[in-house]
Scaffold this motif. Structure first.
Motif: not given
Length: 133
Positions: A46-71
């Protein structure tokens, strides 16, 4: 690793991720630059992660952002207090070098994000990132 509820975002996981990053760090991102790591999973998940399958119906999506920052920008972030005070949030930004992150947290979503990122990188599934611009 910022986190939050969809609230009034009408199921827009990417928009929620961008909003939470800004609320919790002050960093402004563009949703078009977000990479949905969970969308790389087999469609049967389903394109989601289930942190506690069987324990609750919470689902999450995880995103990546790549960028640059100065020190200097990074230095300003460390220890910064953020969050929506009127929602009871008092967040203190804690920076950890990526190569130590896996052992510096017990947060399941962070550990899942590291695993998805590393596997996607190994499989060549991530778009190229231009380190020069």
């Amino acid at each position: 690793m910022p986190a939050g509820m969809l609230d009034e975002d009408n199921g827009d996981f990417g928009g929620t991720a961008v909003r939470e990053v800004e609320e919790e760090t002050g960093i402004k991102l563009n949703v078009r630059d977000m990479i949905d790591l969970t969308a790389l999973l087999d469609p049967s998940t389903g394109g989601r992660v289930f942190p506690s399958p069987g324990g609750c119906d919470e689902e999450i999506s995880l995103f990546l952002y790549r960028g640059k920052m100065s020190k200097e920008e990074i230095k300003i972030l460390h220890g910064k207090e953020t969050g929506l005070r009127d929602h009871g949030e008092l967040i203190k930004v804690h920076l950890v070098p990526y190569d130590r992150l896996w052992c510096a947290t017990a947060d399941a979503k962070t550990l899942s994000a590291i695993a998805l990122y590393e596997m996607a990188k190994r499989e060549g599934l991530l778009p190229a990132f231009d380190m020069t611009s």
